[in-house]
Design an enzyme around this catalytic site. Structure first.
Site, PDB file in Angstrom:
ATOM      1  N   ASP A  90       0.838  -1.189   0.000  1.00 23.54           N
ATOM      2  CA  ASP A  90       0.000   0.000   0.000  1.00 23.54           C
ATOM      3  C   ASP A  90       0.878   1.245   0.000  1.00 23.54           C
ATOM      4  OD1 ASP A  90      -2.490   1.185  -0.064  1.00 23.54           O
ATOM      5  OD2 ASP A  90      -2.636   1.338   2.109  1.00 23.54           O
ATOM      6  N   HIS A 118      -4.227  13.619   0.632  1.00 18.45           N
ATOM      7  CA  HIS A 118      -4.470  12.748   1.784  1.00 18.45           C
ATOM      8  C   HIS A 118      -3.276  12.772   2.741  1.00 18.45           C
ATOM      9  CE1 HIS A 118      -5.610   9.223   4.154  1.00 18.45           C
ATOM     10  NE2 HIS A 118      -4.443   8.684   3.873  1.00 18.45           N
ATOM     11  N   GLU A 143     -10.881   3.960   3.034  1.00 18.29           N
ATOM     12  CA  GLU A 143      -9.920   4.752   2.251  1.00 18.29           C
ATOM     13  C   GLU A 143     -10.116   4.406   0.780  1.00 18.29           C
ATOM     14  OE1 GLU A 143      -5.874   4.236   3.660  1.00 18.29           O
ATOM     15  OE2 GLU A 143      -6.175   5.791   5.177  1.00 18.29           O
ATOM     16  N   GLU A 161      -8.957   4.088  -2.781  1.00 15.16           N
ATOM     17  CA  GLU A 161      -7.668   3.929  -3.462  1.00 15.16           C
ATOM     18  C   GLU A 161      -7.849   3.256  -4.818  1.00 15.16           C
ATOM     19  OE1 GLU A 161      -4.542   2.204  -1.178  1.00 15.16           O
ATOM     20  OE2 GLU A 161      -5.225   3.067   0.729  1.00 15.16           O
ATOM     21  N   ASP A 165      -9.237   0.378   1.538  1.00 15.11           N
ATOM     22  CA  ASP A 165      -8.247   0.035   2.570  1.00 15.11           C
ATOM     23  C   ASP A 165      -8.827   0.418   3.937  1.00 15.11           C
ATOM     24  OD1 ASP A 165      -5.789  -0.632   3.767  1.00 15.11           O
ATOM     25  OD2 ASP A 165      -5.073   1.440   3.576  1.00 15.11           O
ATOM     26  N   ARG A 218      -8.883   3.849  12.896  1.00 15.05           N
ATOM     27  CA  ARG A 218      -8.012   5.000  13.194  1.00 15.05           C
ATOM     28  C   ARG A 218      -7.538   5.027  14.637  1.00 15.05           C
ATOM     29  NH1 ARG A 218      -6.454   6.106   8.221  1.00 15.05           N
ATOM     30  NH2 ARG A 218      -8.205   6.615   6.873  1.00 15.05           N
ATOM     31  N   GLN A 258      -4.827   2.502  14.908  1.00 15.68           N
ATOM     32  CA  GLN A 258      -3.678   3.008  14.160  1.00 15.68           C
ATOM     33  C   GLN A 258      -2.896   4.053  14.957  1.00 15.68           C
ATOM     34  OE1 GLN A 258      -4.852   4.397  10.275  1.00 15.68           O
ATOM     35  NE2 GLN A 258      -2.780   4.911   9.617  1.00 15.68           N
ATOM     36  N   LYS A 289      -5.056  -2.098   9.816  1.00 11.92           N
ATOM     37  CA  LYS A 289      -5.320  -2.259   8.392  1.00 11.92           C
ATOM     38  C   LYS A 289      -5.532  -3.718   7.987  1.00 11.92           C
ATOM     39  CE  LYS A 289      -3.920   2.056   7.043  1.00 11.92           C
ATOM     40  NZ  LYS A 289      -4.597   2.946   6.083  1.00 11.92           N
ATOM     41  N   THR A 318      -9.570  -5.995   3.635  1.00 13.07           N
ATOM     42  CA  THR A 318      -9.398  -5.031   2.551  1.00 13.07           C
ATOM     43  C   THR A 318     -10.328  -5.484   1.434  1.00 13.07           C
ATOM     44  OG1 THR A 318      -7.071  -4.751   3.158  1.00 13.07           O
ATOM     45  CG2 THR A 318      -7.716  -4.016   0.949  1.00 13.07           C
ATOM     46  N   GLU A 322     -10.500  12.424   7.060  1.00  9.13           N
ATOM     47  CA  GLU A 322     -10.323  13.746   6.474  1.00  9.13           C
ATOM     48  C   GLU A 322     -11.641  14.521   6.452  1.00  9.13           C
ATOM     49  OE1 GLU A 322      -8.218  11.368   3.268  1.00  9.13           O
ATOM     50  OE2 GLU A 322      -7.520  13.402   2.821  1.00  9.13           O
TER      51      GLU A 322
END
Lengths: 436, 436
Positions: free
Chosen positions: B139, B146, B211, B213, B245, B249, B252, B265, B269, B386
């Site tokens: 990844d 971002h 996320e 991607e 993904d 948070r 993380q 993560k 996925t 975000e």
């Protein structure tokens, strides 16, 4: 769960003469691996002294039956993954049968020894391969002295991150570039930036290092979304080996924020080819050393009384360095460090319980590295980064040569042994590779 | 290298009626994937309108020959890896042949259309699988908006790390837990620690995020120790898709120092099942947008004029959220953001050249995520972290519900399209999953 049984009896000897007093592979060890005999294809085997027992040949000779035959069948191909998937009982049945077949005093000797030419190969004539098709390779950070040494440059007063004593910290590493002992490692190129420079440059890594780690080969594993409870986690360890987690420190220093090491680690990893089963290691289980006063108790998903009492291993580890200068003078490899798996802050069961606690699935043939196992003092530091203080201290070898990081032609050799009163010592075989 | 040819001709239509005006899969697209028809085993297929062309059935019917037959053979099984290994020419031959076979005006229509019952399946009746056995999943972090948004909390004056504009930053992620669109995601448990607390707690993640991607499916790849030069790197892209993904948070934030994200993560996925080949995308290639004034020029191993001129893609991306509340009111999914692959700071060739520059080997079926692709403003932010300012801003949906992070039952849907004057638009199909 494997227990101490007749396969560990120190009085048991083998009709394979080289097994007696063998520093690595007496009949009490019986590690599993994948090898090719001269002009033969890759297949499963068992190390005994300086010989390899050919599981395919054993099946053809009809020396296995029942659970042992099922296990031998699963281990006879070009990777041990199918045996790893079966869990403990077939593996233990295979071990017991191999111990009988190879025993000097057993009833089977008369049947088996005459077929030695078919069943055994000289290990020196064989090629050793990776023991499994590695699905994923996870590298932990469980050697607390290494973690502390690495953090000293960031903050000498708080070298361990705040999470260290709660989280068995790990990152996903690269499975595709893992190679067995003996395959040379190429010095990687990459970006590096000196603190005083405005911009990075690209070129051959200057701070090439090794890391002395224990390899953990995973057994059955779990389905996605089904964490493995700590009380069951130990059963998912198939066996152990050695890992050299080669590291380009200058690349690592520049690339690692914010997502961790990447190219600094993925150019190559070396593993020892023989898997020492947890069954062979049963006599060398010990209690996890108590945490220093003031350290927090692990959270409950990481805590199990039985694991604390029997989930650690007493394995001594050594890192040796061979150089052109030592070779030229006829000197042996220089011993860089010795440490012990008791320097791990977490048990292997804790690593597995943590890895799966959010649902991540492990599978047969997955590989863990424990993280670098350093002892508490300089004599035990398991990487050149630590031994040389990131290049600030020259290490003088027996040849008079000095090193801070690895030079081309240097060969790094890891060894590991278990010794205990009343037990025949066993070894892991070598994890060795030269910088090309 | 694929070029614009008759397969992209906007006048070409298909005898498969649903392909005309299909927002995703007109005859100009022809994406590859792996599917199971009702009561059938997994096999390779090609999306055309609301149908799937069965490559196994096509081989049995004898409609392929030469390079196209070799490619169809390599793609007909339960994973596309063997086709991915073949490189561009067989893949292009297969595309051309499929376009002929499915064309309304082609000479082949009379032969093929009568066999439609054998060759085509209703996509709605089929199960879609992962397109490949994923060897490794890497990844990246190539969406600069971002990266900047994520760094604002660490240092609002310097949100990008010093390496960002030199290094295509990446980490190894977990291949074993990647699932195709439609498989529900379980909210993971893990450790989290609030800033005001002394110690972490263990429990269900509270800040579950998505996320948005781009997925990059790797083709032939390289041998260990043999970097792929930037000028050749684009040929190792087999095709593209979408990746969600999923990220916890709170986990993380606590676990990631110093080795990067891990459990945050690896619990799951999601990828879209159809691979849009680089051949289908040829008309939508564009120049890499120029770097802002003052940004450094990439180091030479990452710089290639042709790649700069043609190595980017113009693909619009959308993230949608479906909730219980929206469903109850009969409302459509709420559009959370729209962005474009031009918001990537690096080309795909640069990602490949960087990944291999130290010698790391890539293989057919390896998967890259590009990193979250956010636009420069709020409307384009590709994650809830975000959009909600890490939970500080409520997002109000069309149903009147609000969100900061995901709730159980929420379903996240990604879509992607290519549109250009003079071309028939193509889409990627959905990447969709619900929080179980």
């Amino acid at each position: 769960m494997s227990s101490i049984d007749e396969t560990h009896d120190p009085r048991r000897t083998s009709w394979v003469a080289s097994a007696q007093g063998h520093p690595e592979f007496p009949i009490q060890n019986l590690p599993l691996g994948v090898f090719s005999p001269p002009n033969g294809s890759p297949r499963g085997g068992v190390a005994i002294g300086d010989q390899i027992f050919d599981l395919q040949a054993g099946l053809e000779a009809g020396v296995f039956s029942g659970a042992a035959a099922a296990a031998a069948e699963a281990a006879a191909g070009a990777a041990l993954n199918r045996l790893m998937a079966l869990g403990g009982n077939p593996r233990i049945a295979l071990r017991r049968r191999l111990s009988e077949l190879l025993s000097a005093d057993g009833a089977e000797r008369r049947k088996v020894e005459p077929r030695a030419g078919q069943l055994l190969h000289n290990a020196a004539d064989c090629t050793l391969h990776l023991p499994a098709a590695i699905g994923s390779f996870t590298d932990f950070f469980a050697g607390i002295h290494h973690a502390r040494n690495g953090g000293m440059r960031r903050d000498p007063n708080n070298p361990l991150n705040p999470n260290y004593k709660y989280v068995p910290v790990a990152y996903h590493s690269r499975a595709s570039s893992v190679r067995p002992s003996g395959v040379p490692i190429r010095r990687p190129s990459g970006q590096r930036k000196a603190a005083e420079d405005d911009a990075p440059i690209f070129g051959a890594a200057q701070k090439l290092d090794y890391e002395l780690e224990l390899a953990v080969w995973i057994g059955p594993g779990n389905e996605l979304g089904q964490p493995i409870p700590i009380a069951e986690a130990g059963e998912h360890v198939f066996g152990l080996g050695l890992v050299n987690d080669w590291s380009a420190r200058d690349v690592q220093g520049w690339e690692s924020q914010p997502l961790g090491p990447f190219l600094a680690k993925n150019f190559g990893t070396t593993v020892s080819p023989w898997v020492i089963t947890t069954d062979a290691l049963a006599p060398f289980r010990i209690a996890q050393p108590p945490r220093p006063a003031g350290d927090p108790r692990p959270l409950s998903y990481l805590w199990d009384e039985t694991d604390q009492e029997t989930g650690a291993f007493d394995i001594t580890l050594e890192a040796m360095l061979m150089t052109e200068g030592l070779r030229a003078k006829g000197l042996p490899p220089h011993r860089m460090s010795a440490s012990n798996t008791t320097d791990l802050y977490w048990t292997l069961a804790q690593l597995i319980a943590h890895h799966t606690c959010g649902g991540c699935n492990l599978g047969p043939g997955d590989l863990f590295g424990t993280g670098t196992i350093s002892g508490p003092t300089l004599e035990g530091y398991g990487s050149l980064m630590e031994l040389s203080g990131d290049g600030q201290r020259q290490i003088t070898l027996g040849s008079g040569e000095t090193r801070t990081f690895l030079q081309d032609g240097d060969e790094v050799i890891f060894r590991a042994h278990c010794r205990k009163a009343g037990c025949v010592p066993i070894g892991f075989g070598e994890c060795r590779a030269r910088i090309a």
